[in-house]
Scaffold this motif. Structure first.
Motif, PDB file in Angstrom:
ATOM      1  N   UNK A  36       1.562   0.530   9.803  1.00 42.92           N
ATOM      2  CA  UNK A  36       0.542   0.862  10.792  1.00 42.92           C
ATOM      3  C   UNK A  36      -0.726   1.349  10.112  1.00 42.92           C
ATOM      4  N   UNK A  37      -1.867   0.828  10.574  1.00 42.74           N
ATOM      5  CA  UNK A  37      -3.168   1.178   9.991  1.00 42.74           C
ATOM      6  C   UNK A  37      -4.144   1.581  11.082  1.00 42.74           C
ATOM      7  N   UNK A  38      -5.215   2.218  10.660  1.00 40.83           N
ATOM      8  CA  UNK A  38      -6.268   2.608  11.590  1.00 40.83           C
ATOM      9  C   UNK A  38      -7.261   1.487  11.864  1.00 40.83           C
ATOM     10  N   UNK A  39      -7.166   0.361  11.116  1.00 43.83           N
ATOM     11  CA  UNK A  39      -8.053  -0.780  11.357  1.00 43.83           C
ATOM     12  C   UNK A  39      -7.472  -2.045  10.724  1.00 43.83           C
ATOM     13  N   UNK A  40      -7.874  -3.176  11.260  1.00 44.13           N
ATOM     14  CA  UNK A  40      -7.475  -4.467  10.682  1.00 44.13           C
ATOM     15  C   UNK A  40      -8.019  -4.589   9.268  1.00 44.13           C
ATOM     16  N   UNK A  41      -9.229  -4.094   9.053  1.00 41.28           N
ATOM     17  CA  UNK A  41      -9.848  -4.184   7.727  1.00 41.28           C
ATOM     18  C   UNK A  41      -9.019  -3.452   6.671  1.00 41.28           C
ATOM     19  N   UNK A  42      -8.513  -2.271   7.007  1.00 43.50           N
ATOM     20  CA  UNK A  42      -7.695  -1.525   6.052  1.00 43.50           C
ATOM     21  C   UNK A  42      -6.339  -2.187   5.840  1.00 43.50           C
ATOM     22  N   UNK A  43      -5.792  -2.820   6.866  1.00 44.04           N
ATOM     23  CA  UNK A  43      -4.538  -3.569   6.710  1.00 44.04           C
ATOM     24  C   UNK A  43      -4.736  -4.724   5.731  1.00 44.04           C
ATOM     25  N   UNK A  44      -5.836  -5.447   5.883  1.00 45.80           N
ATOM     26  CA  UNK A  44      -6.135  -6.559   4.966  1.00 45.80           C
ATOM     27  C   UNK A  44      -6.373  -6.040   3.550  1.00 45.80           C
ATOM     28  N   UNK A  45      -7.079  -4.943   3.430  1.00 43.16           N
ATOM     29  CA  UNK A  45      -7.406  -4.388   2.113  1.00 43.16           C
ATOM     30  C   UNK A  45      -6.145  -3.971   1.360  1.00 43.16           C
ATOM     31  N   UNK A  46      -5.125  -3.494   2.051  1.00 42.08           N
ATOM     32  CA  UNK A  46      -3.881  -3.091   1.387  1.00 42.08           C
ATOM     33  C   UNK A  46      -3.266  -4.245   0.610  1.00 42.08           C
TER      34      UNK A  46
END
Length: 96
Positions: free
Chosen positions: A56-66
């Protein structure tokens, strides 16, 4: 922080390799939550046919960055790849 995006990684892992996969999950769960930008939750889901890790992430961008992070590329991926019976299925969802 609220979960607004999910990263779902579904892996085909044989029964004999599941303890090793669970160890990779356990080893990196807290470091993931402590150091990855926007990380909120991380859960291991097990079925007879596959294993999923739901992040679980606070944004799609942070999910992609991981997926491009040093932790994922150099630790998690390297630890799990030898355990896969097939390439994993990776999906990112935004929460409605």
């Amino acid at each position: 922080m609220n979960v607004t995006a999910y990263l779902e990684i579904t892996m085909k892992i044989s029964e004999k390799n599941r303890p090793a996969a669970a160890k990779v999950y356990a080893d990196y769960r807290q470091p993931f939550l402590d150091t990855i930008k926007g990380a909120v939750t991380k859960d291991l889901l097990i079925r007879d046919e596959d294993v999923q890790v739901l992040h679980g992430f606070d944004s799609v961008e942070n999910a992609k960055a991981y997926l491009d992070s040093e932790m994922f590329k150099n630790d998690v991926y390297v630890g799990l790849k030898p355990l896969w019976s097939a390439d994993p299925d990776v999906k990112i969802y935004s929460k409605a």
